[in-house]
Design an enzyme around this catalytic site. Sequence first.
Site, PDB file in Angstrom:
ATOM      1  N   CYS A  79       1.039  -1.406   0.013  1.00 50.49           N
ATOM      2  CA  CYS A  79      -0.173   0.291   0.203  1.00 50.49           C
ATOM      3  C   CYS A  79       0.773   0.847  -0.423  1.00 50.49           C
ATOM      4  O   CYS A  79       1.488   1.463  -1.209  1.00 50.49           O
ATOM      5  CB  CYS A  79      -0.873  -0.356   0.846  1.00 50.49           C
ATOM      6  SG  CYS A  79      -2.121   0.535   0.945  1.00 50.49           S
ATOM      7  N   HIS A 171      -2.504  -5.522   1.554  1.00 46.83           N
ATOM      8  CA  HIS A 171      -2.800  -5.716   3.407  1.00 46.83           C
ATOM      9  C   HIS A 171      -2.274  -7.276   2.897  1.00 46.83           C
ATOM     10  O   HIS A 171      -3.226  -7.529   4.372  1.00 46.83           O
ATOM     11  CB  HIS A 171      -3.177  -5.155   4.008  1.00 46.83           C
ATOM     12  CG  HIS A 171      -3.109  -3.002   4.070  1.00 46.83           C
ATOM     13  ND1 HIS A 171      -1.716  -2.968   4.505  1.00 46.83           N
ATOM     14  CD2 HIS A 171      -3.873  -2.383   2.960  1.00 46.83           C
ATOM     15  CE1 HIS A 171      -2.120  -1.343   4.495  1.00 46.83           C
ATOM     16  NE2 HIS A 171      -2.858  -0.962   3.642  1.00 46.83           N
ATOM     17  N   GLU A 173      -0.493  -8.611   5.225  1.00 44.40           N
ATOM     18  CA  GLU A 173      -0.867  -9.174   6.957  1.00 44.40           C
ATOM     19  C   GLU A 173      -1.294  -8.468   7.722  1.00 44.40           C
ATOM     20  O   GLU A 173      -1.644  -8.742   8.788  1.00 44.40           O
ATOM     21  CB  GLU A 173       0.805  -7.880   6.944  1.00 44.40           C
ATOM     22  CG  GLU A 173      -0.049  -6.725   7.561  1.00 44.40           C
ATOM     23  CD  GLU A 173       0.074  -5.620   5.969  1.00 44.40           C
ATOM     24  OE1 GLU A 173       0.046  -6.282   5.125  1.00 44.40           O
ATOM     25  OE2 GLU A 173      -0.472  -4.218   6.140  1.00 44.40           O
TER      26      GLU A 173
HETATM   27  N1  GLN Z   1      -4.026   6.213   1.089  1.00 40.26           N
HETATM   28  C1  GLN Z   1      -2.341   5.899   1.946  1.00 40.26           C
HETATM   29  C2  GLN Z   1      -1.685   6.412   0.795  1.00 40.26           C
HETATM   30  O1  GLN Z   1      -1.545   7.574   0.524  1.00 40.26           O
HETATM   31  C3  GLN Z   1      -2.024   4.473   1.842  1.00 40.26           C
HETATM   32  C4  GLN Z   1      -3.506   3.678   2.389  1.00 40.26           C
HETATM   33  C5  GLN Z   1      -2.703   2.322   3.036  1.00 40.26           C
HETATM   34  O2  GLN Z   1      -1.662   2.305   3.161  1.00 40.26           O
HETATM   35  N2  GLN Z   1      -3.343   1.579   4.079  1.00 40.26           N
HETATM   36  O3  GLN Z   1      -0.318   6.632   1.508  1.00 40.26           O
END
Ligand code: GLN
Length: 188
Positions: A79, A171, A173
């Site tokens: 992410c 995610h 994890e």
């Molecule tokens: N929206 C977040 C970003 O732009 C990322 C979200 C996440 O890591 N769950 O950094």
Amino acid sequence: MATIGLLALQGDYQKHGECFESLGVSTIKVRCPDDLKRIDGLVMPGGESTTIGKLIEREGLAEPLVERIRSGMAVFATCAGLILLAKEVTGYDQVHLSVLDVDVARNAYGRQIESFEVDIESPFFGPPPIRGVFIRAPLIKRYGDDVEVLAEYEHVPVLVRRQKILAASFHPELTDDLRIQEYFLTFL
Ligand code: GLN
């Protein structure tokens, strides 16, 4: 015995740590350049990529991170971690390391912008499907020829690999399925 570093500036690095510890791998928190000397692989967790990026700069980690990644250190990014590795972050002028040839759009899953969960069929991992937990996830808009797609959701890559970099827009994890982590350990 290999040691995994958890980039521990902001975000959900602790959950990643629990996953690797449960696979019998030791982890340390990475907060400064010296910590990088003690690790064989690195987790770049989800969180807020702008905040993590600023802290990477503040701690003087940008250059040593790029150097280690370019010289073949294994990296598992999820992410916000994926955003930080990307070549381009559409519409944002924020710190990112440009070590993975993908372009991402932040928070780009349409109306499901906050979060959603979905089963993802991955020919690479086989059945059962991977449970994809997406939390304000980045969308991979473009990827380079040498980037391998390991899983897709709605024809968009959500898990990619290039050499020893493994990156997910979701995610892994946050589930009990540790197949992705086990695969990452084969890079070490
Ligand atoms: N929206 C977040 C970003 O732009 C990322 C979200 C996440 O890591 N769950 O950094």
